[in-house]
Write a protein that holds these residues in place. Structure first.
Motif, PDB file in Angstrom:
ATOM      1  N   MET A  29      -2.940   9.639  -3.389  1.00  0.00           N
ATOM      2  CA  MET A  29      -1.667   9.395  -2.713  1.00  0.00           C
ATOM      3  C   MET A  29      -1.125  10.637  -2.006  1.00  0.00           C
ATOM      4  O   MET A  29      -0.325  10.513  -1.081  1.00  0.00           O
ATOM      5  CB  MET A  29      -0.624   8.887  -3.711  1.00  0.00           C
ATOM      6  CG  MET A  29      -0.811   7.438  -4.059  1.00  0.00           C
ATOM      7  SD  MET A  29      -0.780   6.361  -2.622  1.00  0.00           S
ATOM      8  CE  MET A  29       0.873   6.599  -2.059  1.00  0.00           C
ATOM      9  N   ARG A  30      -1.526  11.821  -2.431  1.00  0.00           N
ATOM     10  CA  ARG A  30      -0.973  13.048  -1.840  1.00  0.00           C
ATOM     11  C   ARG A  30      -1.118  13.082  -0.309  1.00  0.00           C
ATOM     12  O   ARG A  30      -0.129  13.249   0.394  1.00  0.00           O
ATOM     13  CB  ARG A  30      -1.595  14.287  -2.469  1.00  0.00           C
ATOM     14  CG  ARG A  30      -1.157  15.585  -1.803  1.00  0.00           C
ATOM     15  CD  ARG A  30      -1.596  16.798  -2.565  1.00  0.00           C
ATOM     16  NE  ARG A  30      -0.851  16.942  -3.789  1.00  0.00           N
ATOM     17  CZ  ARG A  30       0.444  17.302  -3.857  1.00  0.00           C
ATOM     18  NH1 ARG A  30       1.118  17.523  -2.766  1.00  0.00           N
ATOM     19  NH2 ARG A  30       1.058  17.425  -5.008  1.00  0.00           N
ATOM     20  N   PRO A  31      -2.311  12.925   0.259  1.00  0.00           N
ATOM     21  CA  PRO A  31      -2.405  12.976   1.725  1.00  0.00           C
ATOM     22  C   PRO A  31      -1.663  11.830   2.402  1.00  0.00           C
ATOM     23  O   PRO A  31      -1.103  11.999   3.488  1.00  0.00           O
ATOM     24  CB  PRO A  31      -3.901  12.933   2.016  1.00  0.00           C
ATOM     25  CG  PRO A  31      -4.543  12.470   0.778  1.00  0.00           C
ATOM     26  CD  PRO A  31      -3.634  12.803  -0.352  1.00  0.00           C
TER      27      PRO A  31
ATOM     28  N   LEU B 157      -3.621   1.105   6.246  1.00  0.00           N
ATOM     29  CA  LEU B 157      -3.662   1.070   4.787  1.00  0.00           C
ATOM     30  C   LEU B 157      -2.922  -0.135   4.226  1.00  0.00           C
ATOM     31  O   LEU B 157      -3.392  -0.765   3.284  1.00  0.00           O
ATOM     32  CB  LEU B 157      -3.015   2.327   4.195  1.00  0.00           C
ATOM     33  CG  LEU B 157      -3.759   3.631   4.298  1.00  0.00           C
ATOM     34  CD1 LEU B 157      -2.939   4.735   3.665  1.00  0.00           C
ATOM     35  CD2 LEU B 157      -5.108   3.540   3.633  1.00  0.00           C
ATOM     36  N   VAL B 158      -1.757  -0.407   4.758  1.00  0.00           N
ATOM     37  CA  VAL B 158      -0.880  -1.390   4.124  1.00  0.00           C
ATOM     38  C   VAL B 158      -0.999  -2.799   4.702  1.00  0.00           C
ATOM     39  O   VAL B 158      -0.575  -3.751   4.063  1.00  0.00           O
ATOM     40  CB  VAL B 158       0.597  -0.932   4.155  1.00  0.00           C
ATOM     41  CG1 VAL B 158       0.760   0.387   3.421  1.00  0.00           C
ATOM     42  CG2 VAL B 158       1.128  -0.817   5.562  1.00  0.00           C
TER      43      VAL B 158
ATOM     44  N   ARG C  97      10.594   0.192   4.093  1.00  0.00           N
ATOM     45  CA  ARG C  97       9.628  -0.873   3.791  1.00  0.00           C
ATOM     46  C   ARG C  97       8.198  -0.324   3.802  1.00  0.00           C
ATOM     47  O   ARG C  97       7.375  -0.692   2.967  1.00  0.00           O
ATOM     48  CB  ARG C  97       9.767  -2.006   4.794  1.00  0.00           C
ATOM     49  CG  ARG C  97       8.940  -3.199   4.439  1.00  0.00           C
ATOM     50  CD  ARG C  97       9.469  -4.452   5.093  1.00  0.00           C
ATOM     51  NE  ARG C  97       8.703  -5.582   4.635  1.00  0.00           N
ATOM     52  CZ  ARG C  97       7.965  -6.335   5.434  1.00  0.00           C
ATOM     53  NH1 ARG C  97       7.906  -6.094   6.723  1.00  0.00           N
ATOM     54  NH2 ARG C  97       7.298  -7.353   4.943  1.00  0.00           N
ATOM     55  N   LEU C  98       7.920   0.560   4.742  1.00  0.00           N
ATOM     56  CA  LEU C  98       6.605   1.198   4.800  1.00  0.00           C
ATOM     57  C   LEU C  98       6.333   1.968   3.520  1.00  0.00           C
ATOM     58  O   LEU C  98       5.246   1.892   2.956  1.00  0.00           O
ATOM     59  CB  LEU C  98       6.503   2.117   6.018  1.00  0.00           C
ATOM     60  CG  LEU C  98       5.199   2.904   6.163  1.00  0.00           C
ATOM     61  CD1 LEU C  98       3.998   1.980   6.296  1.00  0.00           C
ATOM     62  CD2 LEU C  98       5.290   3.858   7.360  1.00  0.00           C
TER      63      LEU C  98
ATOM     64  N   ASP D 175       2.917   0.361  -3.285  1.00  0.00           N
ATOM     65  CA  ASP D 175       2.085  -0.727  -3.817  1.00  0.00           C
ATOM     66  C   ASP D 175       0.606  -0.387  -3.692  1.00  0.00           C
ATOM     67  O   ASP D 175      -0.171  -0.598  -4.616  1.00  0.00           O
ATOM     68  CB  ASP D 175       2.378  -2.040  -3.084  1.00  0.00           C
ATOM     69  CG  ASP D 175       3.778  -2.569  -3.373  1.00  0.00           C
ATOM     70  OD1 ASP D 175       4.398  -2.138  -4.365  1.00  0.00           O
ATOM     71  OD2 ASP D 175       4.250  -3.408  -2.578  1.00  0.00           O
ATOM     72  N   TRP D 176       0.223   0.134  -2.523  1.00  0.00           N
ATOM     73  CA  TRP D 176      -1.169   0.515  -2.293  1.00  0.00           C
ATOM     74  C   TRP D 176      -1.563   1.654  -3.239  1.00  0.00           C
ATOM     75  O   TRP D 176      -2.666   1.686  -3.772  1.00  0.00           O
ATOM     76  CB  TRP D 176      -1.347   0.935  -0.835  1.00  0.00           C
ATOM     77  CG  TRP D 176      -2.746   1.270  -0.453  1.00  0.00           C
ATOM     78  CD1 TRP D 176      -3.721   0.406  -0.091  1.00  0.00           C
ATOM     79  CD2 TRP D 176      -3.325   2.574  -0.392  1.00  0.00           C
ATOM     80  NE1 TRP D 176      -4.881   1.095   0.203  1.00  0.00           N
ATOM     81  CE2 TRP D 176      -4.658   2.431   0.018  1.00  0.00           C
ATOM     82  CE3 TRP D 176      -2.848   3.862  -0.646  1.00  0.00           C
ATOM     83  CZ2 TRP D 176      -5.517   3.504   0.180  1.00  0.00           C
ATOM     84  CZ3 TRP D 176      -3.699   4.934  -0.487  1.00  0.00           C
ATOM     85  CH2 TRP D 176      -5.024   4.743  -0.075  1.00  0.00           C
TER      86      TRP D 176
END
Length: 123
Positions: free
Chosen positions: A33-35, A63-64, A16-17, A23-24
């Motif tokens: 998104m790499r890091p 973040l989420v 789920r994470l 989505d983020w």
């Protein structure tokens, strides 16, 4: 993951994470998104110490989850600063745990999520 469950008293749903991260990631793009994905795979690694896993969980959760110190809706540019700071601090702390295997998994997932457009020149 058993260490985090013992510490927090609840189970962390990594699938789920990852969906929330995806989505983020649509909003920020492949490079950013790499890091974040490196942090995710460091979290999954059994070699990562509990203290570093807790730091990663904190950064990724920030973040989420819909909680922000600086609202991106009110201040679009400044609103991303707190997320960037959370990821940067966590990444710098745990980058020693990023193995070539983790980098390969990150590359594979990035390719799946953000396939590069391939153009063919027709003559």
């Amino acid at each position: 993951m058993m260490e985090i469950e013992k510490f927090t008293g609840s189970k962390l749903d990594l699938d789920r994470l990852l969906e929330k991260i995806k989505d983020w990631g649509k909003a920020v793009g492949r490079t950013s998104m790499r890091p974040v994905l490196c942090l995710y795979y460091v979290l999954k690694s059994p070699e990562t110490p509990l203290s570093d896993k807790l730091l990663v969980v904190s950064a990724l959760s920030y973040l989420v989850l819909p909680v922000d110190l600086i609202s991106a809706r009110r201040l679009p540019v400044l609103g991303w600063i707190d997320e960037v700071a959370a990821v940067t601090i966590a990444y710098k702390k745990v980058k020693k745990h990023i193995t070539p295997e983790i980098e390969s998994e990150v590359d594979n997932l990035l390719e799946k999520w953000f396939p590069e457009l391939k153009y063919e020149i027709l003559s």
